[in-house]
Design a protein around this motif. Structure first.
Motif, PDB file in Angstrom:
ATOM      1  N   ILE A  52     -38.089 -10.512 -13.965  1.00  0.00           N
ATOM      2  CA  ILE A  52     -37.444 -10.569 -15.275  1.00  0.00           C
ATOM      3  C   ILE A  52     -38.549 -10.688 -16.324  1.00  0.00           C
ATOM      4  O   ILE A  52     -39.456 -11.505 -16.176  1.00  0.00           O
ATOM      5  CB  ILE A  52     -36.481 -11.763 -15.360  1.00  0.00           C
ATOM      6  N   TYR A  53     -38.466  -9.863 -17.364  1.00  0.00           N
ATOM      7  CA  TYR A  53     -39.503  -9.871 -18.398  1.00  0.00           C
ATOM      8  C   TYR A  53     -38.901  -9.400 -19.718  1.00  0.00           C
ATOM      9  O   TYR A  53     -37.829  -8.795 -19.748  1.00  0.00           O
ATOM     10  CB  TYR A  53     -40.672  -8.964 -18.000  1.00  0.00           C
ATOM     11  N   ASN A  54     -39.597  -9.701 -20.813  1.00  0.00           N
ATOM     12  CA  ASN A  54     -39.133  -9.231 -22.122  1.00  0.00           C
ATOM     13  C   ASN A  54     -39.946  -8.026 -22.575  1.00  0.00           C
ATOM     14  O   ASN A  54     -41.170  -8.008 -22.482  1.00  0.00           O
ATOM     15  CB  ASN A  54     -39.149 -10.350 -23.171  1.00  0.00           C
ATOM     16  N   LYS A  55     -39.229  -7.002 -23.064  1.00  0.00           N
ATOM     17  CA  LYS A  55     -39.871  -5.772 -23.526  1.00  0.00           C
ATOM     18  C   LYS A  55     -40.390  -5.898 -24.953  1.00  0.00           C
ATOM     19  O   LYS A  55     -41.421  -5.344 -25.287  1.00  0.00           O
ATOM     20  CB  LYS A  55     -38.892  -4.600 -23.440  1.00  0.00           C
ATOM     21  N   ASN A  56     -39.659  -6.622 -25.808  1.00  0.00           N
ATOM     22  CA  ASN A  56     -40.055  -6.793 -27.197  1.00  0.00           C
ATOM     23  C   ASN A  56     -40.808  -8.120 -27.306  1.00  0.00           C
ATOM     24  O   ASN A  56     -40.237  -9.178 -27.092  1.00  0.00           O
ATOM     25  CB  ASN A  56     -38.830  -6.787 -28.105  1.00  0.00           C
ATOM     26  N   LYS A  57     -42.074  -8.084 -27.652  1.00  0.00           N
ATOM     27  CA  LYS A  57     -42.910  -9.278 -27.617  1.00  0.00           C
ATOM     28  C   LYS A  57     -43.318  -9.814 -28.993  1.00  0.00           C
ATOM     29  O   LYS A  57     -43.752 -10.938 -29.094  1.00  0.00           O
ATOM     30  CB  LYS A  57     -44.154  -9.004 -26.781  1.00  0.00           C
ATOM     31  N   HIS A  58     -43.188  -9.011 -30.068  1.00  0.00           N
ATOM     32  CA  HIS A  58     -43.690  -9.423 -31.389  1.00  0.00           C
ATOM     33  C   HIS A  58     -42.698  -9.080 -32.503  1.00  0.00           C
ATOM     34  O   HIS A  58     -42.033  -8.058 -32.437  1.00  0.00           O
ATOM     35  CB  HIS A  58     -45.004  -8.703 -31.725  1.00  0.00           C
TER      36      HIS A  58
END
Length: 184
Positions: A52-58
């Motif tokens: 599980i990870y996030n694509k939008n980081k900033h």
């Protein structure tokens, strides 16, 4: 081996839980950081884990990067069950191991990467506290494992109720080396 209806049900249940975790993280983080992290996942029981990870980081000077896995036990962890001692041939043994594996549930979470900015504002602790609560929806998860990169990171994890513990869990393949753990 063929899959039973129960095996298929268990897979769909696990995938729904992973989707629920992504949705809950998206909602929580967008509320506190004003950033849509777009959590997503890949993996399956056949791969022995979901990542599980996030694509939008900033967004507007705020950033988050969270990557973790939910692990299943490895098939070989069932080889040494007491019940296998009474099995007469390889076919019975293989059927037993396959059945136990198909019935197995997610075992643990492993945080592979976490960072949040701005630092020292309490965002990291709030996010980890919520992550611990969200992972509880997967009732079979026994622990969260991690390997902090330095002393500052270790102090952060200690503050969030992770304890030092060097080791590995032989039920996981590849065996994950860790030195901090949160036990449910």
């Amino acid at each position: 081996m063929y899959e039973t209806k129960m095996d298929i049900f268990n897979k769909l249940r696990d995938e729904k839980r992973v989707k629920d975790i992504c949705d809950k993280l998206n909602n929580f983080i967008s509320n506190i950081l004003d950033l849509d992290p777009q959590f997503t996942y890949f993996g399956s029981k056949e791969h022995r884990y979901f990542t599980i990870y996030n694509k939008n980081k900033h967004n507007n000077g705020v950033s988050i990067d969270l990557n973790f896995r939910l692990h299943y036990p490895d098939k070989s962890s069932f080889w040494y069950d007491k019940e296998t001692r009474n099995l007469d041939d390889d076919d019975e043994f293989n059927k037993y191991v396959e059945c136990k594996y198909n019935q197995s549930k997610l075992l643990c979470a492993e945080i592979q990467w976490f960072s949040v900015s701005p630092k020292r504002k309490g965002y990291g602790s709030k996010i980890i506290s919520e992550l611990i609560e969200i992972i509880k929806i997967v009732e079979s998860v026994e622990m969260i494992l991690l390997y902090p990169k330095d002393g500052n990171a270790q102090a952060f994890w200690n503050k969030n109720n992770f304890i030092g513990y060097k080791g590995y869990d032989k039920r996981l393949k590849p065996q994950i080396s860790y030195n901090m753990i949160y036990k449910y």
